[in-house]
Design a protein around this motif. Structure first.
Motif, short mmCIF file in Angstrom:
data_model
loop_
_atom_site.label_atom_id
_atom_site.label_comp_id
_atom_site.label_asym_id
_atom_site.label_seq_id
_atom_site.Cartn_x
_atom_site.Cartn_y
_atom_site.Cartn_z
N THR A 1 0.83 -1.22 0.00
CA THR A 1 0.00 0.00 0.00
C THR A 1 0.86 1.26 0.00
N VAL A 2 1.91 1.26 0.79
CA VAL A 2 2.75 2.46 0.81
C VAL A 2 3.45 2.63 -0.54
N TYR A 3 3.85 1.51 -1.14
CA TYR A 3 4.44 1.56 -2.48
C TYR A 3 3.47 2.24 -3.45
N GLU A 4 2.21 1.81 -3.38
CA GLU A 4 1.20 2.37 -4.30
C GLU A 4 0.95 3.85 -4.04
N LEU A 5 0.91 4.21 -2.76
CA LEU A 5 0.70 5.63 -2.42
C LEU A 5 1.83 6.48 -3.01
N LEU A 6 3.06 5.97 -2.93
CA LEU A 6 4.21 6.71 -3.45
C LEU A 6 4.19 6.75 -4.98
N ASP A 7 3.90 5.59 -5.56
CA ASP A 7 3.93 5.43 -7.02
C ASP A 7 2.91 6.36 -7.70
N LYS A 8 1.76 6.45 -7.09
CA LYS A 8 0.65 7.25 -7.60
C LYS A 8 0.99 8.73 -7.78
N THR A 9 1.96 9.22 -7.01
CA THR A 9 2.29 10.65 -7.06
C THR A 9 3.05 11.01 -8.34
N ASN A 10 3.65 10.02 -8.99
CA ASN A 10 4.52 10.26 -10.16
C ASN A 10 5.71 11.15 -9.84
N VAL A 11 6.10 11.20 -8.60
CA VAL A 11 7.23 12.03 -8.18
C VAL A 11 8.53 11.21 -8.19
N PHE A 12 8.39 9.91 -8.00
CA PHE A 12 9.58 9.10 -7.73
C PHE A 12 9.96 8.22 -8.93
N SER A 13 11.27 8.14 -9.18
CA SER A 13 11.73 7.31 -10.31
C SER A 13 12.06 5.90 -9.83
N GLU A 14 12.25 5.75 -8.53
CA GLU A 14 12.62 4.43 -8.00
C GLU A 14 12.03 4.29 -6.60
N ILE A 15 11.39 3.15 -6.36
CA ILE A 15 10.86 2.89 -5.02
C ILE A 15 11.30 1.48 -4.63
N ARG A 16 11.98 1.40 -3.50
CA ARG A 16 12.51 0.09 -3.09
C ARG A 16 12.05 -0.23 -1.67
N ILE A 17 11.74 -1.49 -1.43
CA ILE A 17 11.36 -1.88 -0.06
C ILE A 17 12.37 -2.89 0.47
N ASP A 18 12.92 -2.59 1.64
CA ASP A 18 13.86 -3.51 2.28
C ASP A 18 13.19 -4.26 3.41
N ARG A 19 13.62 -5.49 3.58
CA ARG A 19 13.08 -6.29 4.68
C ARG A 19 14.00 -6.23 5.89
N ASP A 20 13.40 -6.41 7.07
CA ASP A 20 14.20 -6.40 8.31
C ASP A 20 14.73 -7.80 8.61
N SER A 21 15.34 -7.97 9.77
CA SER A 21 15.96 -9.25 10.09
C SER A 21 14.92 -10.36 10.30
N GLN A 22 13.66 -9.96 10.50
CA GLN A 22 12.58 -10.96 10.63
C GLN A 22 11.97 -11.28 9.26
N ASN A 23 12.58 -10.72 8.22
CA ASN A 23 12.11 -10.90 6.85
C ASN A 23 10.76 -10.22 6.58
N ASN A 24 10.48 -9.17 7.33
CA ASN A 24 9.26 -8.38 7.08
C ASN A 24 9.62 -7.11 6.32
N ASP A 25 8.70 -6.69 5.43
CA ASP A 25 8.89 -5.38 4.79
C ASP A 25 9.05 -4.34 5.89
N ARG A 26 10.03 -3.45 5.76
CA ARG A 26 10.25 -2.53 6.88
C ARG A 26 10.66 -1.12 6.45
N ILE A 27 11.54 -1.03 5.44
CA ILE A 27 12.05 0.29 5.08
C ILE A 27 11.78 0.56 3.59
N VAL A 28 11.14 1.68 3.33
CA VAL A 28 10.86 2.07 1.94
C VAL A 28 11.78 3.23 1.58
N THR A 29 12.47 3.09 0.45
CA THR A 29 13.30 4.19 -0.04
C THR A 29 12.73 4.62 -1.38
#
Ligand code: GLN
Length: 293
Positions: free
Chosen positions: A258-286
Motif C-alpha cells: 500500500t505504501v508503495y502504491e501511495l508513493l507510485d501514484k504521485t509520479n514524483v519518484f523514479s525508483e521505489i525500493r522496499i527492504d526487509r528487516d531481520s525478521q524478513n518483514n517489509d520494513r524500510i521504503v526508499t
C-alpha cells in the motif's frame, strides 16, 4: 538484618521477573542492578559478593516492581542502545527499535553517494534517535527534526546535547512539515526520513502489554489502517524534496504494497525500493525523486 549481595539479588530478581512472565528475566535483572549500582554488567559478576546498601535496595525494589508490571526496561533505566549510541528515553517517546537501525543505515548509504553538505529532515523524531544517529555517522549533514509532542522534543534535545549536535540538528515543534515551512533558510531537502506512527486500530489492541500499556499512543497509532501519517507525508513531500533526493520511511510489516502504491501514484519518484528487516518483514521504503522534477 538480612544481607543482600549482588549475586543473591540477581538470583532473586531473575526469579521474580520470570514468575511475572517477563521476557529475558536474567538480562532484565542484570540491567536493573547494574543501573542502580552504577556498574557495568560484567562487574556484577566480578563483584558478586559485594553487599548492596539499604538505599540502593530501596531504589531497586521500586524498579523491580515496575518491571514486573511489564514496564519496558528502557524506561526504567532511562536509556537504550540504538545504532551503538546510548540514547536517553522516557515514557514521552517511543523506545528506539532495532528495525529502525536499518532506516538509519539506508539513510547514511544514500548520503554517502552525494557530494557536499546534505540537508536532512526527520519527521516524528521522538527521542531524536534517527537524527542523532545520522548526524553522528555523517558529519556532512545538517538536520531539521520535527515532532508534534513537545515532551518528546525535550528528550530529543537532551540527546542532541548529549552528543554535542545542537549546531547541526534543529528541533522544531509541530505537525510533520508544518514547522518547516516558516524556516525560510531551509529550502528543500536532500533526504527526508521518518518513522511515523503506523499501527492500525486493530493492531493497537493486540500489541504486547509492555508496548500498549507504557509507550505513548500518539507515537504508535495512525488511524483505522495505520496509514494516516504516510498519506499526509506523501501528499506534501514533493515540495520539500530536491530532484534526486530521497524519502526513506519505516513501515509496518503488512504495509509495503500500500505504501508503495501511495508513493507510485504521485509520479514524483523514479525508483521505489522496499527492504526487509531481520525478521524478513517489509520494513524500510526508499523512494528516489525523479531528476527532472
Ligand atoms: N515498530 C513499532 C511497534 O511495533 C511501531 C513503531 C511505529 O509506529 N512507528 O511497536
Amino acid at each position: 538484618m538480612e544481607s543482600w549481595t549482588i549475586n543473591k539479588l540477581l538470583v532473586w530478581i531473575h526469579q521474580y521477573l520470570k514468575d511475572k512472565g517477563i521476557e529475558s528475566p536474567r538480562l532484565h535483572a542484570e540491567l536493573l542492578l547494574s543501573n542502580i549500582l552504577g556498574l557495568k554488567r560484567i562487574e556484577l559478576y566480578t563483584q558478586h559478593d559485594k553487599q548492596v546498601s539499604k538505599q540502593d535496595l530501596d531504589k531497586l525494589h521500586v524498579l523491580v516492581k515496575r518491571a514486573g508490571l511489564h514496564e519496558p526496561i528502557a524506561y526504567l533505566v532511562g536509556k537504550t542502545e540504538f545504532y551503538s549510541l546510548e540514547i536517553e528515553v522516557s515514557k514521552d517517546c517511543l523506545i528506539p527499535r532495532p528495525e529502525t537501525e536499518l532506516l538509519v543505515q539506508r539513510a547514511i548509504e544514500f548520503l554517502r553517494m552525494r557530494d557536499g553538505i546534505q540537508s536532512v529532515c526527520d519527521l516524528c523524531t521522538g527521542s531524536g534517535c534517527i537524527a542523532v544517529a545520522i548526524a553522528k555517522n555523517f558529519p556532512q549533514a545538517n538536520l531539521i527534526a520535527t515532532d508534534i509532542s513537545d515532551q518528546a522534543l525535550l528528550i530529543a534535545a537532551r540527546n542532541t546535547e548529549k552528543f554535542n549536535l545542537q549546531n547541526r540538528i534543529k528541533l522544531l515543534s509541530g505537525d510533520l512539515f508544518d514547522p518547516v515551512i516558516p524556516q525560510l533558510d531551509t529550502g528543500k531537502f536532500d533526504l527526508i526520513v521518518s518513522n511515523p506512527p503506523y499501527v492500525s486500530n486493530i493492531e493497537y489492541e493486540k500489541l504486547d502489554k509492555n508496548v500498549k500499556d507504557h509507550e505513548p499512543q500518539i507515537a504508535l497509532l495512525a488511524g483505522h489502517d495505520g496509514l494516516d501519517i504516510y498519506k499526509r507525508i506523501i501528499e506534501k513531500v514533493d515540495t520539500f524534496l530536491k530532484p534526486n533526493a530521497a524519502l526513506i520511511l519505516e513501515i509496518g510489516y503488512a504495509q509495503g504494497k500500500t505504501v508503495y502504491e501511495l508513493l507510485d501514484k504521485t509520479n514524483v519518484f523514479s525508483e521505489i525500493r522496499i527492504d526487509r528487516d531481520s525478521q524478513n518483514n517489509d520494513r524500510i521504503v526508499t523512494a528516489i525523486k525523479q531528476h527532472s522534477l
